[in-house]
Design an enzyme around this catalytic site. Structure first.
Site, short mmCIF file in Angstrom:
data_model
loop_
_atom_site.label_atom_id
_atom_site.label_comp_id
_atom_site.label_asym_id
_atom_site.label_seq_id
_atom_site.Cartn_x
_atom_site.Cartn_y
_atom_site.Cartn_z
N LYS A 1 0.84 -1.20 0.00
CA LYS A 1 0.00 0.00 0.00
C LYS A 1 0.88 1.25 0.00
O LYS A 1 1.91 1.30 0.68
CB LYS A 1 -0.88 -0.03 1.26
CG LYS A 1 -1.89 1.10 1.38
CD LYS A 1 -2.73 0.93 2.66
CE LYS A 1 -3.80 1.99 2.80
NZ LYS A 1 -4.61 1.86 4.03
N SER B 1 -9.64 1.78 3.31
CA SER B 1 -8.83 2.54 2.38
C SER B 1 -7.82 1.72 1.60
O SER B 1 -7.32 2.18 0.58
CB SER B 1 -8.10 3.64 3.16
OG SER B 1 -7.17 3.07 4.05
N SER C 1 -9.62 -0.50 7.55
CA SER C 1 -9.08 -0.41 6.18
C SER C 1 -8.40 -1.65 5.65
O SER C 1 -8.06 -1.70 4.47
CB SER C 1 -8.11 0.76 6.08
OG SER C 1 -8.83 1.95 5.90
N1 GLN Z 1 -12.87 4.17 6.70
C1 GLN Z 1 -12.29 4.64 7.91
C2 GLN Z 1 -11.89 6.09 7.73
O1 GLN Z 1 -12.21 6.61 6.73
C3 GLN Z 1 -11.11 3.80 8.28
C4 GLN Z 1 -9.93 4.07 7.46
C5 GLN Z 1 -8.75 3.26 7.83
O2 GLN Z 1 -8.84 2.25 8.51
N2 GLN Z 1 -7.59 3.75 7.42
O3 GLN Z 1 -11.28 6.69 8.55
#
Ligand code: GLN
Length: 484
Positions: free
Chosen positions: A77, A152, A176
């Site tokens: 990532k 994400s 995420s």
């Molecule tokens: N979807 C969550 C957010 O937008 C979690 C994102 C993540 O785990 N990086 O913060």
């Protein structure tokens, strides 16, 4: 096809010299060439470098070296530092930044012999649940390219699901890793806070972030967790807890283990097909000899709100460093203040700006105690709910997401709806515990993967992986392939 193999299958073939690391890496690169125009999981990949690493691995194999990841292509990532490779966090603000060092997790992968290649797409600075917030365009779900892959770490999930790599790394702040793994039909593990060093992971919310693997089966997740875990002097929040051989926990025997079913998780917005798959999974666990216990996590309702105070507060502080002076892109101004404002105005996308504004607000004097301090207290209540439950059960079982993958664009204008897609995953980060998502079925029309989440106590990854593995081996879901 070589690119479809798991780490353990590939390792066996490489050791027996039936295949080479070069062939395997080439198979992944060919698959990227074939499908990534449709999926856009990768932001970039340096093929010559990947093949050079493969040749070095082949030499080591020929010399009789044996390491758990020797010759295994693993993609990363775009939030983790890999020396000499671009590091953008899918944002414009980092410009042409090239990482000068390796994250600890990456160092460990390399030391175990992995071929670390490629930069995987994500929501900008890991803020989002659909990968639509990437400054470089969305990733598509390999099961249906009109749908999101989750986020994400959407690129990490899609790349594994489409067999563009053998495994990948992501980061999980509120879901995420687990949420995109569920929506793309792979295994995604969020380790306990402190299990894997965060050194070299670009910080979003430092008290919530963890690095973790995306894999094609549970055994591979156990292998990668073992390689990456351990205390690190460069991350003071990493914990000096011994690192077991996690693969030894995968016995298939879960008789007598206790699984908690939280009554608060059967919410109204839960899709009927997702619910059916999870109900079936619970029955499967019973058939395998596990005992199901109803439990209560009474502060569940406050998790999303608490998260969006704590995560944005921390993000507003962490993202202050992107000022046009230290890294990457710069828009000149008449004075430093104007330079900061213009650089940040042009460099950040709208979701990142929303979070910085929200985070700055909840930390501002006069509001700090009402919002931030209050949220910290609720966070403790949420953690205590879990610790109390783990006095009675070995793990907790829930859906990973309330629905299967939604359409691209469906929630992008409605941040609140987007935030609710993490309703089952967020508490785990607030509590600092571990969680894994494993495939547990498909919706019918269209055919989309459904994920089952197992949550475990702090440093309870062995029980978690044991349960996940026994379930996986007793079900066909992880074997299914996309038709992309
Ligand atoms: N979807 C969550 C957010 O937008 C979690 C994102 C993540 O785990 N990086 O913060």
């Amino acid at each position: 096809m070589l690119n479809q193999l798991t780490i353990s299958e590939l390792n066996a073939k490489l050791t027996r010299r039936e295949v080479s690391a070069r062939e395997t890496t080439q198979a992944c690169l060919d698959q990227i060439q074939r499908v990534d125009g449709k999926i856009h999981a990768f932001l970039s990949h340096d093929d010559a470098d990947a093949l050079a690493q493969a040749d070095a691995a082949d030499k080591a194999i020929a010399a009789g070296e044996q390491k758990p990841l020797l010759g295994v292509p693993i993609a990363v990532k775009d939030v983790l530092a890999v020396k000499g490779q671009p590091l953008n966090c899918a944002s414009k603000i980092l410009g042409n930044f090239i990482s000068p060092y390796d994250a600890t997790a990456i160092e460990k992968l390399k030391a175990a012999g992995a071929i670390v290649f490629g930069r995987l797409n994500m929501d900008e600075f890991a803020m989002g649940s659909s990968t639509e917030n990437s400054a470089f365009g969305p990733t598509k779900n390999p099961w249906d390219i009109t749908r999101i892959p989750g986020g994400s770490s959407g690129g990490s999930a899609a790349a594994v699901a489409a067999d563009e790599c053998i495994a990948s790394l992501g980061s999980d702040t509120g879901g995420s890793i687990r949420q995109p793994a569920a929506l793309c039909g792979c295994v995604g593990l969020k380790p306990t806070y402190g299990r894997i060093s965060r050194y070299g992971l670009v910080a979003f919310a430092s008290s919530l972030d963890q690095i973790g693997p995306f894999t094609k089966d549970v055994r591979d997740a156990a292998t990668l967790l073992g390689v990456m875990s351990g205390v690190d002097p460069r991350d003071s929040t990493s914990v000096p807890q011994p690192v077991p051989d996690y693969t030894r926990a995968l016995t298939g025997d879960i008789r007598g283990m206790k699984l908690g079913l939280p009554k608060e998780y059967m919410i109204g917005g839960l899709d009927a097909e997702v619910k059916t798959s999870v109900d079936e999974a619970v029955k499967k666990f019973q058939a395998l000899g596990a005992e199901i216990v109803e439990i209560s996590l009474p502060h569940t309702d406050y998790a999303v709100a608490t998260y969006y105070i704590i995560a944005t507060a921390e993000a507003s502080a962490n993202l202050a460093r992107f000022d046009g002076i230290r890294y990457g892109a710069r828009v000149e101004g008449a004075d430093p203040i104007e330079l900061y404002a213009k650089t940040r105005g042009a460099g950040f996308g709208s979701e990142v700006k929303r979070r910085i504004i929200l985070g700055t607000y909840v930390l501002s004097s006069g509001y700090h105690d009402a919002y931030y301090l209050h949220a910290q207290k609720v966070r403790t209540l949420i953690r205590n709910d879990f610790l109390k439950a783990f006095e009675k059960v070995d793990a907790i079982v829930t859906p990973t997401t309330p629905t299967a993958a939604f359409k691209i664009g469906e929630k992008s204008d409605d941040p609140l709806q987007m935030y609710l897609s993490d309703i089952f995953t967020i508490s785990c980060n607030l509590a600092g515990i571990c969680g894994v998502s494993v495939p547990c079925g498909f919706t019918k029309n269209p055919k989309l993967p459904v994920g089952l989440q197992l949550l475990g106590q702090p440093f309870g990854e062995e029980s978690l992986l044991k349960l996940a593995h026994a379930y996986e081996q007793a079900t066909p879901w992880h074997k299914e392939k996309t038709v992309i």
